[in-house]
Design a protein around this motif. Sequence first.
Motif, PDB file in Angstrom:
ATOM      1  N   ASP A 321      25.646   9.478  63.086  1.00 47.20           N
ATOM      2  CA  ASP A 321      24.787   9.779  61.948  1.00 47.20           C
ATOM      3  C   ASP A 321      25.553   9.629  60.645  1.00 47.20           C
ATOM      4  O   ASP A 321      26.656  10.155  60.498  1.00 47.20           O
ATOM      5  CB  ASP A 321      24.254  11.215  62.087  1.00 47.20           C
ATOM      6  CG  ASP A 321      22.878  11.355  61.447  1.00 47.20           C
ATOM      7  OD1 ASP A 321      22.712  10.852  60.310  1.00 47.20           O
ATOM      8  OD2 ASP A 321      21.989  11.941  62.091  1.00 47.20           O
ATOM      9  N   HIS A 323      24.495  10.848  57.896  1.00 48.93           N
ATOM     10  CA  HIS A 323      24.413  12.153  57.236  1.00 48.93           C
ATOM     11  C   HIS A 323      25.323  13.109  57.974  1.00 48.93           C
ATOM     12  O   HIS A 323      25.313  13.151  59.207  1.00 48.93           O
ATOM     13  CB  HIS A 323      22.982  12.679  57.286  1.00 48.93           C
ATOM     14  CG  HIS A 323      22.022  11.783  56.562  1.00 48.93           C
ATOM     15  ND1 HIS A 323      22.089  11.579  55.205  1.00 48.93           N
ATOM     16  CD2 HIS A 323      21.013  11.025  57.020  1.00 48.93           C
ATOM     17  CE1 HIS A 323      21.144  10.729  54.852  1.00 48.93           C
ATOM     18  NE2 HIS A 323      20.478  10.374  55.937  1.00 48.93           N
ATOM     19  N   VAL A 325      25.535  15.902  59.328  1.00 47.16           N
ATOM     20  CA  VAL A 325      24.775  17.054  59.838  1.00 47.16           C
ATOM     21  C   VAL A 325      25.594  17.789  60.891  1.00 47.16           C
ATOM     22  O   VAL A 325      26.303  17.163  61.680  1.00 47.16           O
ATOM     23  CB  VAL A 325      23.419  16.611  60.433  1.00 47.16           C
ATOM     24  CG1 VAL A 325      22.481  16.162  59.330  1.00 47.16           C
ATOM     25  CG2 VAL A 325      23.608  15.476  61.442  1.00 47.16           C
ATOM     26  N   SER A 327      24.493  19.556  63.493  1.00 48.05           N
ATOM     27  CA  SER A 327      24.025  19.404  64.877  1.00 48.05           C
ATOM     28  C   SER A 327      23.259  18.095  65.030  1.00 48.05           C
ATOM     29  O   SER A 327      22.598  17.608  64.109  1.00 48.05           O
ATOM     30  CB  SER A 327      23.174  20.600  65.297  1.00 48.05           C
ATOM     31  OG  SER A 327      22.154  20.795  64.355  1.00 48.05           O
ATOM     32  N   VAL A 329      20.737  15.218  65.691  1.00 42.96           N
ATOM     33  CA  VAL A 329      19.277  15.152  65.555  1.00 42.96           C
ATOM     34  C   VAL A 329      18.628  14.675  66.854  1.00 42.96           C
ATOM     35  O   VAL A 329      17.444  14.883  67.082  1.00 42.96           O
ATOM     36  CB  VAL A 329      18.828  14.210  64.408  1.00 42.96           C
ATOM     37  CG1 VAL A 329      19.286  14.746  63.059  1.00 42.96           C
ATOM     38  CG2 VAL A 329      19.342  12.795  64.623  1.00 42.96           C
TER      39      VAL A 329
END
Length: 390
Positions: A321, A323, A325, A327, A329
Amino acid sequence: MTRDEIRELAAFQADESKGACALSFYLQPDPPQDRSHRREAIVAKDVVKQALKSAAASGKNGSLHADLDRVLDLATNLRGNGRGRAVFACSEQKFWREYELPPHLGGTHIYLQSRFQLKPLAALLGAQPALCVAMVDRQRARFFDLRLDDLRERGAIVHMLSRSGSNYGYNGYEGGHAERRVAEEALQHFKAVSERLRTDFEKGIWERVIVGCQDANWSEFESNLHPYVKQRLIGRFSADVASVSNEEIRDRAGAVLNRWILERGSKKAGEALDFAKSNGRGVTGLRRVLQALETGEVQSIFLADNYSARAVECPHCGHLDAHLVPSCVACGNATRELTDVSDAIIPIAIRRDIELFCFKDNDALDRSGNIAALLRFRSDHKTGQVAAAS
Ligand SMILES: [Zn+2]
């Protein structure tokens, strides 16, 4: 270096729970004119000693120390031959591979990571085809495989010609007759060589071919090449088969290959950037490239050679990812951060036979986020429609 060997490196993962570490060492040789200064060995020793220091400082000892010692030993006993070198090691998992490489590695470096660092290789890999180099004259042919600067002879054909007409000591009819016979024998030889190239290609032994021969023989040999083989020909260089050395074959064919890869890469990168604006068979920017990788659409990836970007990776399902993040997606597990996403992209490309092109200066690519991909087809997830690739 063969494709399987590169795949083996791309698939390797050090077991960090056991304190294992994947060591990658690249040695950039001195340029030919500086060969006597032996700077490469001094630089290499410095780089390894630095790595030993920082490994000790961070408490990484044991097997890593043993690997570094072995690399230091190699650097100390280096007898420079102008070739680049790479070592991939993880003694914890009983792994040690050494390769000679083309002398364009961009510097002497050591990397200690959970995977082998393949970026310096990626620039050389650039969609390296299974390449045959055929050295041909009127009575001989030698067939070589060339993989990342590793030249191996695979076979040969020899048709010794009858003594040429002028050696007979006859004039007129006899001499002319002998010359015609020699010409006919050479023609049969060219046909046999061409046939051998065709059958080897059909057996999957090679994908692209480069021919080395004397200028005087080229047009006759070329006119006897099978159309399949001709389509796969990426270039020719001039050489005398009887006297040429293997080093010369490797260097001359390597230069033809590099030019071809560069031209092909720039053309395809241009297509990817154009398609990104028009028909969707191209994407630019990290987020879209990662998405396309995940849906299996990518045919070729284009990277600026200084490209680097942070991203996260899910250790559970492999999702990448752009982004950052915490956790995943896709599956909800905790992600881990990658300081450079190319460390994850390059092994994926190698494992899936995606062509990978690295560019030093490509303004159009630089303006498009330094990363782009050409797609095989475009799947539309909203409607489930798939548009066919051209
Ligand atoms: Zn996941």
